[in-house]
Write a protein that holds these residues in place. Sequence first.
Motif, PDB file in Angstrom:
ATOM      1  N   ASN A  10     -30.787  75.273  23.938  1.00  0.00           N
ATOM      2  CA  ASN A  10     -30.750  73.821  24.036  1.00  0.00           C
ATOM      3  C   ASN A  10     -31.879  73.277  24.899  1.00  0.00           C
ATOM      4  O   ASN A  10     -32.493  73.995  25.675  1.00  0.00           O
ATOM      5  CB  ASN A  10     -29.389  73.327  24.531  1.00  0.00           C
ATOM      6  CG  ASN A  10     -29.148  73.637  25.987  1.00  0.00           C
ATOM      7  OD1 ASN A  10     -29.885  73.183  26.853  1.00  0.00           O
ATOM      8  ND2 ASN A  10     -28.109  74.395  26.281  1.00  0.00           N
ATOM      9  N   ILE A  66     -31.295  70.286  26.635  1.00  0.00           N
ATOM     10  CA  ILE A  66     -30.592  69.204  27.317  1.00  0.00           C
ATOM     11  C   ILE A  66     -31.278  68.845  28.629  1.00  0.00           C
ATOM     12  O   ILE A  66     -31.478  67.671  28.926  1.00  0.00           O
ATOM     13  CB  ILE A  66     -29.111  69.557  27.543  1.00  0.00           C
ATOM     14  CG1 ILE A  66     -28.407  69.674  26.196  1.00  0.00           C
ATOM     15  CG2 ILE A  66     -28.421  68.518  28.421  1.00  0.00           C
ATOM     16  CD1 ILE A  66     -27.007  70.208  26.267  1.00  0.00           C
ATOM     17  N   ASN A 107     -27.027  77.621  29.224  1.00  0.00           N
ATOM     18  CA  ASN A 107     -26.417  78.388  28.131  1.00  0.00           C
ATOM     19  C   ASN A 107     -25.349  79.359  28.609  1.00  0.00           C
ATOM     20  O   ASN A 107     -25.125  80.401  28.006  1.00  0.00           O
ATOM     21  CB  ASN A 107     -27.471  79.132  27.313  1.00  0.00           C
ATOM     22  CG  ASN A 107     -28.251  78.211  26.421  1.00  0.00           C
ATOM     23  OD1 ASN A 107     -27.701  77.261  25.879  1.00  0.00           O
ATOM     24  ND2 ASN A 107     -29.528  78.476  26.278  1.00  0.00           N
ATOM     25  N   ALA A 139     -20.490  67.850  23.050  1.00  0.00           N
ATOM     26  CA  ALA A 139     -21.864  67.886  22.528  1.00  0.00           C
ATOM     27  C   ALA A 139     -22.251  66.527  21.956  1.00  0.00           C
ATOM     28  O   ALA A 139     -23.371  66.044  22.192  1.00  0.00           O
ATOM     29  CB  ALA A 139     -21.986  68.975  21.472  1.00  0.00           C
ATOM     30  N   CYS A 198     -25.237  64.097  23.384  1.00  0.00           N
ATOM     31  CA  CYS A 198     -26.290  63.639  22.475  1.00  0.00           C
ATOM     32  C   CYS A 198     -26.350  62.119  22.399  1.00  0.00           C
ATOM     33  O   CYS A 198     -27.433  61.542  22.298  1.00  0.00           O
ATOM     34  CB  CYS A 198     -26.109  64.236  21.095  1.00  0.00           C
ATOM     35  SG  CYS A 198     -26.521  65.990  21.063  1.00  0.00           S
ATOM     36  N   TYR A 206     -26.802  72.515  16.779  1.00  0.00           N
ATOM     37  CA  TYR A 206     -25.438  72.808  17.193  1.00  0.00           C
ATOM     38  C   TYR A 206     -24.502  72.798  15.998  1.00  0.00           C
ATOM     39  O   TYR A 206     -23.669  73.677  15.838  1.00  0.00           O
ATOM     40  CB  TYR A 206     -24.985  71.805  18.258  1.00  0.00           C
ATOM     41  CG  TYR A 206     -23.666  72.167  18.878  1.00  0.00           C
ATOM     42  CD1 TYR A 206     -23.572  73.204  19.798  1.00  0.00           C
ATOM     43  CD2 TYR A 206     -22.508  71.487  18.545  1.00  0.00           C
ATOM     44  CE1 TYR A 206     -22.360  73.550  20.365  1.00  0.00           C
ATOM     45  CE2 TYR A 206     -21.292  71.821  19.117  1.00  0.00           C
ATOM     46  CZ  TYR A 206     -21.224  72.851  20.025  1.00  0.00           C
ATOM     47  OH  TYR A 206     -20.025  73.189  20.578  1.00  0.00           O
TER      48      TYR A 206
END
Length: 81
Positions: A4, A6, A37, A46, A50, A60
Motif C-alpha cells: 500500500n 497509504i 502491512n 479500507a 480511501c 485491495y
Amino acid sequence: MLNNKIKMYRAAKDISQDELAKLVGVTRQTISAVEKNKYSPSLELAFKICKVLEKVLTKYLNIIKRKYLFKLFLSNNYLNV
C-alpha cells in the motif's frame, strides 16, 4: 500482503496518523499497522481510508476477489479428486 501507499498519500495531504485515525474511527496504532502491512484492514476501513485520502481501492479489491474465489474453490472440494 498488499503493497500500500497509504503513508505516501496521507503525507501528501498533510494528515498525521492520529488525524487519519480519528477521521476513520480507529486508533493511531491501527493506521500505523496498516501502513507497515502488519494489519490488513477490513473492506469497510479500507473504503473509509480511501475516501479520506481521495483514492481508489483497485488493488485491495482485486486481492479480496482472489481470496474470495480461492475460498469458494476450497469450499467446493475441488481438491478432492
